[in-house]
Design an enzyme around this catalytic site. Structure first.
Site, PDB file in Angstrom:
ATOM      1  N   ASP A  87     -24.119   2.760   7.651  1.00  0.00           N
ATOM      2  CA  ASP A  87     -22.687   2.471   7.645  1.00  0.00           C
ATOM      3  C   ASP A  87     -22.209   1.927   6.306  1.00  0.00           C
ATOM      4  O   ASP A  87     -22.996   1.477   5.472  1.00  0.00           O
ATOM      5  CB  ASP A  87     -22.319   1.510   8.770  1.00  0.00           C
ATOM      6  N   GLU A 145     -24.722  -1.748  10.928  1.00  0.00           N
ATOM      7  CA  GLU A 145     -25.421  -2.953  10.465  1.00  0.00           C
ATOM      8  C   GLU A 145     -24.416  -3.996   9.994  1.00  0.00           C
ATOM      9  O   GLU A 145     -24.662  -5.193  10.099  1.00  0.00           O
ATOM     10  CB  GLU A 145     -26.391  -2.599   9.337  1.00  0.00           C
ATOM     11  N   GLU A 146     -23.279  -3.532   9.464  1.00  0.00           N
ATOM     12  CA  GLU A 146     -22.324  -4.425   8.810  1.00  0.00           C
ATOM     13  C   GLU A 146     -21.364  -5.128   9.762  1.00  0.00           C
ATOM     14  O   GLU A 146     -20.748  -6.118   9.379  1.00  0.00           O
ATOM     15  CB  GLU A 146     -21.494  -3.640   7.777  1.00  0.00           C
ATOM     16  N   HIS A 370     -21.734  -5.534  -2.022  1.00  0.00           N
ATOM     17  CA  HIS A 370     -20.375  -5.723  -1.513  1.00  0.00           C
ATOM     18  C   HIS A 370     -19.348  -5.892  -2.636  1.00  0.00           C
ATOM     19  O   HIS A 370     -18.257  -6.417  -2.405  1.00  0.00           O
ATOM     20  CB  HIS A 370     -20.303  -6.910  -0.537  1.00  0.00           C
TER      21      HIS A 370
END
Length: 426
Positions: A87, A145-146, A370
Site C-alpha cells: 500500500d 500496512e499503513e 513518508h
C-alpha cells in the site's frame, strides 16, 4: 532498466527477473493505491505472478495475495512466510522521478512498491528453481500496512500463519548506506496507537473572543503540554514518541472557533509505558480543557504491537547477508521508532524484520520515509531479494511443525526445542 546477468553471492537471479523487478516497482510507483483500496495493485501483481507460470494465487486480507512455492528437490515439511506490503500513502509526490505517481495526492513514500517487486523476484526465482530446494515458501503480498483496518492483523486472523514455522520481512532504510542490511534480535519496532480528540469550546465574534471559549487556543495549549510527557516524565532509555499529526478547526476569518479536532499517534516499547502514556494523554487533555472552561472528547485506538525479532531468525538473516554481500555490509543496528503491523506476525511465529539500506546521494535517495521527495536506490533491490533467497547449510534450527491449535506467541516459541531439522533449504 537494462540489466545483465547478475549474481549476488551465490544466488544467481536471472537478468530477466531483475529487469521485471524494476519494471514492476516503477509501475507500482506510478500507480499507488491507499490502504484497503489496492484493487489495481492486487490485479497487476496477480497478472505478473501468473505470467511466470505460478498458479493457486489466493486473495487474502481484502486486497492482498498469497502464493505457496513448493520445493520438490528434497523432502521437507518446513514452511516459511515472506511478507511484502503493497500500500501507499496520502502524500503529494515531489520526488522528480520520471515514473512519479499519476494518482494525485497518493505516493509510495515508504518503499512498499520496492518490497512488492522484491517479493515478485523471490517468487519468480523460487518457482523456476523449485526442483533445487525442499520445503515451502509462502509469499504474502499484504495490503493495508499503513492504515486500519490492518492488513497484518487480517493475515493472522485468516490463518495464514497457522501452518508456517517462521516469518520474514524487510523494509527499505534511507538511513543505511545502499546495499547494506541491518538486523538485530529483540524488540525492533515500536507499537503504535492512535488518538482522536474533539475540543469543544464556544464560538464567538472574532472581535469579541471574551464572549466565547476559543477552541483553537485550547487545542494549542494541549499540543504544547503533550510534548512534556516524553521530555519530562519518561526515562530517555524507555522508548516513547507522542506526535500530534493533525489539527482542524475554524472556517471563517471573523469567528472564534467553537470546535477543534486533534489527531495523533503514540509509539511505545513496553506495555507499562503504553498504559502510562494513555493515562497521561487523557489527564492532560481533560485538565487543559477544564482550565479553559472547555470540554474534550478523547478516543484512543489500540494499534499494532511492536516487532520482536527472534534470535535464531536474526542470526539466519545475518548469515545470509554475510554470504551475499560480505560481513562488512551486515550491520548490527538497533531497531527504530517506526511501527509496522508485521508485529502481528512476530506475536504468532518466530520472525525477523530486517532493513535494506537504500541511501545513495548520487541518485537522490537521501530523504526519510513518508517524505514527498523520498526515493529508492533501485540498485539495492537485488541485495534484498538475494538475502531472502540465499541458501546456507547452517540454516538449520531446532524446529518442528507448529500445530495449528498453538496460535499464541508463547506456544509458538515453546515448540522450537525439538530435534534439529532444517527450517528450509533453498
Amino acid at each position: 532498466m537494462a540489466a545483465s546477468a547478475e549474481s549476488s553471492g551465490t544466488v544467481a537471479i536471472d537478468a530477466g527477473i531483475l529487469d521485471q523487478m524494476i519494471e514492476i516497482r516503477r509501475h507500482l510507483h506510478r500507480n499507488p493505491e491507499l490502504s484497503n483500496h489496492e484493487a489495481n495493485t492486487q490485479r497487476y501483481l496477480r497478472q505478473m505472478l501468473a505470467g511466470e507460470g505460478i498458479s493457486d494465487i489466493r486473495d487474502v486480507a481484502g486486497f492482498g495475495l498469497a502464493v505457496d512455492i513448493v520445493g520438490t528437490g528434497k523432502p521437507s515439511n518446513r514452511k516459511i512466510a515472506i511478507r511484502a506490503d503493497i500500500d501507499a500513502l496520502p502524500i503529494e509526490e515531489e520526488s522528480g522521478v520520471d515514473y512519479a505517481s499519476a494518482n494525485p495526492g497518493v505516493m509510495h513514500a515508504c518503499g512498499h512498491d520496492a518490497h512488492a517487486s522484491m517479493g515478485f523476484a523471490v517468487a519468480a526465482h523460487l518457482h523456476r528453481s523449485r526442483a533445487d530446494f525442499g520445503g515451502t515458501v509462502r509469499l504474502i503480498f499484504q495490503p493495508a500496512e499503513e492504515d486500519s483496518p490492518s492488513g497484518g492483523k487480517r493475515v493472522v486472523e485468516e490463518g495464514l500463519l497457522d501452518d508456517v514455522d517462521a516469518a520474514i520481512c524487510l523494509h527499505v532504510d534511507p538511513y543505511t548506506p545502499s546495499g547494506k542490511i541491518a538486523v538485530r534480535s529483540g524488540p525492533y519496532t515500536l507499537a503504535c496507537d492512535t488518538f482522536d480528540a474533539v475540543v469543544i469550546g464556544e464560538a464567538a465574534h472574532a472581535a469579541k473572543p471574551y464572549e466565547g471559549i476559543d477552541a483553537i487556543a485550547v487545542a494549542c495549549s494541549m499540543v504544547g503540554e503533550l510534548q512534556k510527557i516524553v521530555s519530562r516524565e519518561i526515562d530517555p532509555y524507555d522508548p516513547l514518541v507522542i506526535s500530534v499529526t493533525g489539527i482542524n478547526g475554524g472556517s471563517a476569518y471573523n469567528v472564534v472557533a467553537g470546535k477543534v479536532v486533534l489527531k495523533g499517534t503514540i509509539r511505545r516499547g513496553s506495555d507499562a509505558t503504553r498504559e502510562r502514556a494513555w493515562r497521561r494523554v487523557r489527564e492532560i487533555l481533560e485538565g487543559m480543557a477544564a482550565s479553559h472552561g472547555a470540554d474534550v472528547e478523547l478516543t484512543i485506538h489500540k494499534g499494532e504491537p511492536g516487532v520482536v525479532n527472534d534470535g535464531e531468525m536474526a542470526e539466519l538473516i545475518a548469515a545470509s547477508g554475510k554470504a551475499c554481500i560480505g560481513a562488512d555490509n551486515v550491520l548490527d543496528t538497533p531497531g527504530w521508532t517506526i511501527a509496522d503491523d508485521f508485529g502481528y506476525y512476530s506475536e504468532r511465529r518466530p520472525s525477523v524484520y530486517f532493513r535494506l539500506g537504500i541511501r545513495n546521494e548520487a541518485v537522490g535517495s537521501v530523504f526519510p520515509l513518508h517524505h514527498p521527495k523520498f526515493r529508492v536506490d533501485e540498485a539495492a533491490l537485488k541485495v534484498g531479494a538475494a538475502t531472502w533467497l540465499r541458501r546456507r547449510p547452517d540454516f538449520c534450527r531446532r524446529s518442528r511443525k507448529i500445530p495449528t491449535d498453538q496460535r499464541g506467541p508463547k506456544s509458538a516459541r515453546a515448540s522450537l526445542h525439538e530435534p534439529v531439522r532444517c527450517l528450509l533449504s533453498i
